[in-house]
Design a protein around this motif. Structure first.
Motif, short mmCIF file in Angstrom:
data_model
loop_
_atom_site.label_atom_id
_atom_site.label_comp_id
_atom_site.label_asym_id
_atom_site.label_seq_id
_atom_site.Cartn_x
_atom_site.Cartn_y
_atom_site.Cartn_z
N GLU A 490 23.05 -7.59 -6.95
CA GLU A 490 24.33 -6.52 -7.09
C GLU A 490 24.61 -7.55 -7.96
OE1 GLU A 490 27.61 -3.33 -5.28
OE2 GLU A 490 26.08 -5.39 -4.31
N SER A 491 25.87 -8.24 -7.44
CA SER A 491 27.01 -8.61 -8.62
C SER A 491 26.44 -9.50 -9.92
CB SER A 491 27.09 -10.57 -8.09
OG SER A 491 26.21 -11.52 -7.83
N PRO A 508 9.17 -8.45 -6.10
CA PRO A 508 9.18 -8.95 -5.24
C PRO A 508 9.75 -8.21 -4.01
CG PRO A 508 9.89 -10.90 -5.45
CD PRO A 508 10.14 -9.86 -7.17
N LEU A 509 11.32 -7.78 -4.33
CA LEU A 509 12.00 -6.87 -3.36
C LEU A 509 10.96 -5.37 -3.32
CD1 LEU A 509 14.01 -9.12 -3.94
CD2 LEU A 509 15.92 -7.19 -3.61
N GLY A 510 10.22 -5.01 -3.93
CA GLY A 510 9.47 -3.29 -3.91
C GLY A 510 10.67 -2.31 -3.53
N SER A 511 10.33 -1.63 -2.83
CA SER A 511 11.21 -0.80 -1.83
C SER A 511 12.32 -1.50 -1.54
CB SER A 511 10.38 0.35 -1.34
OG SER A 511 10.36 -0.28 -0.44
N ALA A 512 12.61 -2.69 -1.16
CA ALA A 512 13.56 -2.76 -0.58
C ALA A 512 14.84 -2.97 -1.63
CB ALA A 512 13.57 -3.68 0.06
N ALA A 513 14.70 -2.81 -2.40
CA ALA A 513 16.18 -2.54 -3.71
C ALA A 513 16.65 -1.29 -3.92
CB ALA A 513 15.40 -3.47 -5.41
N ALA A 514 15.75 -0.51 -3.44
CA ALA A 514 16.22 0.79 -3.50
C ALA A 514 17.86 1.23 -3.75
CB ALA A 514 16.02 1.73 -2.21
N PRO A 515 18.69 0.36 -2.65
CA PRO A 515 19.48 0.60 -2.94
C PRO A 515 20.35 -0.24 -4.01
CG PRO A 515 19.54 -0.25 -0.39
CD PRO A 515 18.39 -0.19 -1.86
N LEU A 517 19.07 1.04 -6.76
CA LEU A 517 18.79 2.07 -8.25
C LEU A 517 20.06 2.69 -8.78
CD1 LEU A 517 15.94 4.25 -7.02
CD2 LEU A 517 15.98 3.22 -8.66
N PRO A 518 21.52 2.85 -8.34
CA PRO A 518 22.04 3.28 -9.31
C PRO A 518 22.39 2.48 -10.47
CG PRO A 518 22.61 3.37 -6.88
CD PRO A 518 21.28 3.05 -7.03
N LEU A 519 22.65 1.29 -9.69
CA LEU A 519 22.96 -0.06 -11.43
C LEU A 519 21.43 0.13 -12.32
CD1 LEU A 519 24.40 -2.23 -9.04
CD2 LEU A 519 24.96 -0.81 -10.31
N HIS A 540 9.98 1.29 -11.42
CA HIS A 540 8.52 1.57 -10.92
C HIS A 540 8.48 0.55 -9.47
CE1 HIS A 540 4.59 0.78 -10.60
NE2 HIS A 540 4.42 2.18 -10.79
N TRP A 541 8.36 -0.43 -9.69
CA TRP A 541 8.79 -1.32 -9.07
C TRP A 541 9.34 -1.04 -7.40
CZ3 TRP A 541 10.91 -5.77 -11.51
CH2 TRP A 541 9.05 -6.52 -12.61
N ILE A 542 10.57 0.23 -7.37
CA ILE A 542 11.91 -0.12 -6.48
C ILE A 542 10.83 1.44 -6.27
CG2 ILE A 542 13.56 0.56 -6.13
CD1 ILE A 542 15.56 -1.08 -8.22
N THR A 543 10.40 2.67 -6.94
CA THR A 543 10.59 4.02 -6.69
C THR A 543 8.82 4.36 -5.81
OG1 THR A 543 9.99 4.58 -8.72
CG2 THR A 543 12.67 4.68 -7.91
N GLY A 544 7.98 3.52 -6.77
CA GLY A 544 6.77 3.44 -6.77
C GLY A 544 6.37 3.88 -7.69
N SER A 545 7.05 5.19 -8.07
CA SER A 545 6.61 6.30 -9.21
C SER A 545 6.90 6.18 -10.39
CB SER A 545 7.76 7.45 -8.98
OG SER A 545 7.01 8.33 -9.57
#
Length: 621
Positions: A490-491, A508-515, A517-519, A540-545
């Motif tokens: 985030e920083s 490597p964080l994949g969906s764990a990085a969802a918070p 997404l606004p950035l 793509h890594w974060i959402t899987g879509s």
């Protein structure tokens, strides 16, 4: 022409050149008359840098022309250098004179001034010094298509006289070029003078275009084997010497170019011209590696200095991996060079490794270095038991900088076996030698100790943003805790800096990085294309879509480094929009290379990767 006494009549302060105000031009021109060779050389050098700079002319360039012309006739010496400066200032594409903006361009003003003073420069065509006559011919050629009829007739007559009677073959050859610019004169392919025949064949090939007639190729092969050592001082356009121009011409017809290169190499590869031509052809045309490597092998004994020999061995090393089965002669020759302790041994060894010759592994282990070990990992992936100790030894010996980074990167393909190098990786992280690469590899190894945890925690507070990101990812891999990694990224994403580098670390964080997404989402439309690319991958890594990512990536696809990266990402997703299919077909089937090699790259040639990725996507149906 205008004498130096008139310099103050020009408002130089109101004119500009490459570095701003042209107020220094008068003193540079006056320096030409001082009779001191060093002072004149410095003045000419400065004029090449300000009223002409990297192919561009300026407001002050045209007003300087009549003064430079006067210096040609009246200043002591430097006539050839000043004539070449005038020719360079007037350099332009003849097609530009028909363009509507031509009258307003600085080069148009230069050409107009040069046409006005040309009558007073034509006597230089009869100068007793050959170099002056050669330079004067280039001045005439620079404005050949712009001369009024009467001046044109006078210039043509004097150039024809040089072509017919000049005692210097190089001058006669130059006159052949100038007459071709005027659209007059013979095409002396049967001249008894080799320099004239070669020039005539070059001019004829330029006009005919590829594929070149066999008669022209034969003349070029026969008469072009030995370079003229004086040609480098007399470019026709910018820095394009006759030799470089001929090389570019031959690369447009690869069959003709390779035939000529073979003949030049057989004749001794004088000036390394044949091997250089072969190298240029494989950089421009696809699938010419087998022919080019055969020619480079034949050229190796002719290389007269270690630097050129090393370069040719490096070119072999670049392309040998693309041969399904390198022949024994090539591999034995590389082995012979790799065994001897000269500067050529290193590139020869790299080439031998990339040929997958088993003897290379023994030489690498005997004389390990980062590049050779990295190449050996790719060529001999089954030899972890032998290569990992050698990599550890080099790291323990204090390898730093790019060498240390390459050594750590070489561990990645070995998977869990790379944990044997844990002590060396820990020391790299502690001493900040290849710390980013070491942090990543420690995270991959999957072993968390108190010492590693402490070092990663310390690295997470580093002023090096890349190290903070790598340490955060490694901690996440080893602990599964998302909080510290999310706070770190985030920083990083809100700070000024290389945002695309940090986005690439989110995989490597994949969906764990969802918070985050606004950035990430606003960066999908960022101005910088590398940021858009990295944001699309991260999304793509974060959402899987892949939906949003595919559209952004498809818009980036082009024969550029970022376009190649986008294509690679699409191939990883197994998706592409149908409208991209014609572009993919162009990438897959172009006979020309669409991407140039990256300097000092140890990876696959980017154009080869571009084609392979295009094929893989087209195969999806």
């Amino acid at each position: 022409m205008r004498a130096p006494t008139e310099l103050d009549d020009v408002q130089w302060l109101t004119l500009t050149h490459a570095y701003g105000s042209a107020e220094d031009v008068p003193q540079l021109i006056r320096a030409l008359y001082q009779g001191d060779e060093e002072t004149a050389d410095e003045a000419i050098h400065e004029l090449y840098g300000n009223i002409h700079h990297q192919g561009t002319v300026y407001q002050a360039s045209a007003p300087a022309v009549p003064f430079l012309a006067h210096a040609v006739r009246h200043a002591p010496g430097k006539r050839d250098d000043l004539l070449m400066l005038l020719a360079t200032l007037a350099d332009h594409d003849p097609a530009d004179v028909e363009a509507p903006h031509w009258p307003g361009r600085p080069v148009a003003a230069v050409c107009a001034e040069l046409c006005r003073v040309l009558p007073e420069l034509l006597p230089c065509l009869g100068d007793p010094e050959r170099v002056v006559r050669r330079a004067a011919l280039r001045v005439v050629a620079a404005v050949a298509e712009l001369l009024p009829a009467e001046l044109r007739a006078s210039a043509v007559g004097q150039v024809e006289a040089l072509y017919a009677d000049d005692p210097a073959p190089a001058v006669r050859a130059d006159a052949t070029v100038v007459l071709s610019r005027f659209g007059t004169g013979p095409v002396p392919l049967d001249s008894p003078i080799p320099e004239v025949r070669l020039t005539a064949a070059t001019v004829a090939a330029e006009k005919s275009g590829p594929p070149y007639p066999a008669e022209l190729v034969e003349i070029i092969a026969e008469d072009g084997a030995e370079p003229d050592p004086g040609d480098d001082d007399f470019p026709w356009s910018g820095t394009t010497t006759p030799d470089r121009h001929l090389t570019r011409l031959l690369t447009r017809d690869p069959d003709a170019g390779l035939a000529v290169a073979a003949r030049w190499i057989t004749a001794g590869d004088l000036g390394a011209r044949g091997s250089w031509l072969a190298r240029e052809i494989t950089e421009i045309w696809r699938d010419r590696q087998p022919e080019v490597l055969d020619l480079l092998l034949a050229a190796l004994p002719h290389q007269r200095d270690t630097r050129t020999l090393s370069h040719r061995l490096s070119v072999i090393g670049r392309w040998i991996a693309y041969l399904p089965e390198p022949d024994d002669d090539l591999r034995n020759t590389l082995h012979d060079y790799a065994r001897i302790g000269t500067e050529a041994a290193e590139p020869a060894l790299l080439a031998l490794v990339r040929s997958r010759d088993p003897r290379a592994l023994e030489l690498v282990l005997r004389r390990p270095d980062a590049r050779a070990l990295g190449a050996a990992v790719s060529a001999f992936p089954e030899t972890a038991d032998r290569l990992i100790p050698a990599i550890r030894h080099e790291l323990a010996a204090g390898a730093a900088g790019n060498a240390a980074i390459a050594l750590v990167a070489a561990l990645a393909p070995f998977g869990a076996a790379a944990d044997r190098a844990r002590p060396e990786l820990i020391e790299c992280l502690r001493t900040r030698r290849a710390a980013v690469a070491a942090a990543r590899q420690l995270g991959h190894n999957g072993v968390l100790t108190r010492e590693i945890a402490s070092l990663l925690s310390e690295a997470g507070r580093s002023t090096d943003s890349s190290l903070r990101g790598a340490a955060a990812v490694a901690q996440y891999r080893l602990t599964g805790e998302t909080g510290p990694a999310l706070r770190t990224f985030e920083s990083l994403l809100v700070a000024n800096g290389p945002t695309h580098w940090h986005l690439s670390g989110l995989q490597p964080l994949g969906s764990a990085a969802a918070p985050l997404l606004p950035l990430v989402e606003p960066l999908l439309t960022a101005r910088y294309e590398w940021t858009r690319f990295a944001a699309a991958e991260a999304h793509h890594w974060i959402t899987g879509s892949p939906e949003r990512a595919v559209r952004v990536l498809a818009d980036l696809v082009a024969p550029t480094p970022v376009g190649l990266a986008a294509l690679k990402a699409l191939a990883g997703m197994g998706r592409f929009p149908e409208e991209l299919r014609p572009t993919l077909r162009a990438f897959a089937f172009s006979p020309l290379r669409l991407l140039s090699d990256m300097p000092f790259s140890e990876h696959e040639h980017p154009d080869e990767e571009l084609r392979t990725l295009a094929w893989s996507l087209l195969a999806l149906g």
